[in-house]
Design a protein around this motif. Structure first.
Motif, PDB file in Angstrom:
ATOM      1  N   ARG A 160       0.847  -1.182   0.000  1.00  6.48           N
ATOM      2  CA  ARG A 160       0.000   0.000   0.000  1.00  6.48           C
ATOM      3  C   ARG A 160       0.890   1.241   0.000  1.00  6.48           C
ATOM      4  O   ARG A 160       1.991   1.222   0.542  1.00  6.48           O
TER       5      ARG A 160
ATOM      6  N   ASP B 166      -6.704   0.399  -5.593  1.00  5.37           N
ATOM      7  CA  ASP B 166      -6.863  -0.208  -4.261  1.00  5.37           C
ATOM      8  C   ASP B 166      -5.609  -0.113  -3.404  1.00  5.37           C
ATOM      9  O   ASP B 166      -5.621  -0.520  -2.236  1.00  5.37           O
TER      10      ASP B 166
ATOM     11  N   LYS C 146     -12.402   5.417  -1.874  1.00  7.39           N
ATOM     12  CA  LYS C 146     -11.414   4.348  -1.675  1.00  7.39           C
ATOM     13  C   LYS C 146     -10.160   4.896  -1.001  1.00  7.39           C
ATOM     14  O   LYS C 146      -9.653   4.322  -0.034  1.00  7.39           O
TER      15      LYS C 146
ATOM     16  N   ASN D 282      -9.864   1.813   1.403  1.00  5.34           N
ATOM     17  CA  ASN D 282      -8.609   1.076   1.280  1.00  5.34           C
ATOM     18  C   ASN D 282      -7.944   0.881   2.641  1.00  5.34           C
ATOM     19  O   ASN D 282      -7.407  -0.194   2.938  1.00  5.34           O
TER      20      ASN D 282
END
Length: 387
Positions: free
Chosen positions: A317, A343, A373, A378
């Motif tokens: 991420r 994402d 998101k 997320n």
């Protein structure tokens, strides 16, 4: 118990979705907490550590015109100084506390104003991931984790915590994760360095413990070019803060390749690495390049069972701050959609730092679904907030 937690989570989600109709909900993956001084740690240190840190009754004092104390303790110092100040001038509390050191004021100045549901604390006092004395580093990390938990996490449930451990002592790091990692509100482990390849197998015990307790790895610029670490830049040390800051993304890219090629995500499939303050757009050519090379060189990494980019999209991420700012704002949106990394992005304010991104000023050209998101979904799917 798991059934009850799922039900509570579902109830919370229902109320949150109702609130989302009026104002965008925010989960902030990078909120910085500061000590006012090292003396804040006195209640959490034994006398031996107080003496080595030169705090409490061991702090330098005047005696008959002379100074007496233990040797002065200093954090490893980075080579680079921000010429315009690292912290914002408008983030001092009304009582004069330094920005990021007053939990109540941060909650009011950031969370209330930005509709923040959770903010993940990321220490900015410590560069101990590269400190040469492991005993002091471990002692400091333990004291800091206890201080932050008692003074932040227990005071406001919106605060969540990334705990400090030293990558130079994996055995001690595992013990600290076992001690702190099961506490409510602790959601991540901060290694405090990026100049050690994260695919190195000596770090696997840390990853195993983190995965066991449902913690993610939060990686943030910290010890580069300080302490035991050499220059972070591959071709040699930078001369200025601007060079150092601009090149930080390369450190994250190098470590992402290390994690994938060494098979970390095959061995620890539930573990996510959150790279904060390394930028976003640089991941796109990396995805293309690593997939291209794997197609020809896959016999070197036979443990990889799918395209490297698939591991990256699932287990990595990226914090959005400092977001890249192309001349045409829509170009950033196009490159995100082109690479399919919607994402992977987590909103970060970087409060209270000089180049922070305000929640109401970023992503204005993005579609509503993508903004939700980035700001909320997320992170909700990354961290275990209801363990």
């Amino acid at each position: 118990m798991r059934g009850v937690m799922k039900m509570v989570h579902a109830i919370n989600e229902k109320s949150i979705k109702g609130a989302a109709k009026t104002k965008q909900l925010v989960i902030d993956s990078d909120v910085h907490s500061y000590l006012n001084s090292l003396n804040d740690l006195v209640p959490y240190c034994d006398e031996s550590l107080q003496k080595r840190l030169n705090i409490g009754k061991f702090k330098k004092q005047a005696f008959e015109g002379k100074l007496i104390s233990a040797a002065e303790f200093r954090f490893p110092e980075c080579r680079y100084i921000n010429p315009v100040s690292v912290v914002r001038g408008d983030a001092f509390s009304p009582e004069g506390a330094i920005p990021g050191s007053d939990p109540a004021f941060v909650a009011k100045d950031l969370f209330d104003r930005s509709n923040t549901q959770y903010g993940i604390l990321n220490s900015c006092n410590a560069t101990m991931g590269a400190f040469h004395n492991i005993d002091i580093a471990n002692g400091f990390n333990t004291a800091f984790n206890d201080w932050q938990y008692e003074n932040w996490i227990e005071k406001d449930s919106r605060y969540k915590m990334s705990m400090l451990v030293s990558p130079l002592d994996p055995a001690a790091a595992v013990k600290e994760i076992e001690r702190v990692g099961k506490k409510p509100g602790v959601v991540a482990v901060n290694l405090q360095t990026t100049t050690t390849p994260f695919g190195n197998r000596n770090l696997y015990p840390i990853y195993e413990a983190a995965e066991h307790y449902g913690l993610q790895m939060l990686i943030h610029p910290d010890s580069e070019a300080s302490g035991e670490n050499g220059p972070a830049q591959a071709v040699g040390p930078a001369s200025t803060y601007m060079e150092w800051h601009t090149c930080l993304g390369f450190n994250a890219q190098r470590n992402i390749v290390s994690l994938v090629c060494e098979g970390v995500f095959e061995k620890f499939p539930k573990l996510k690495f959150v790279f904060v303050e390394y930028g976003v757009a640089g991941i796109v050519p990396l995805l293309w390049r690593i997939d291209k090379n794997w197609k020809t060189l896959r016999e070197e990494v036979p443990w990889l069972k799918e395209l490297p980019s698939e591991y990256i999209k699932r287990n990595v991420r990226l914090g959005t701050q400092p977001i890249e700012e192309p001349y045409r704002p829509k170009d950033l949106l196009e490159i995100i959609q082109m690479a399919g990394i919607e994402d992977m992005l987590l909103y970060c304010s970087d409060y209270p730092h000089w180049d922070g991104d305000e929640a109401d000023r970023v992503f204005n050209t993005f579609p509503k679904e993508l903004k939700n998101k980035i700001f909320y979904e997320n992170a909700l799917n990354t961290y275990h907030f209801t363990r």
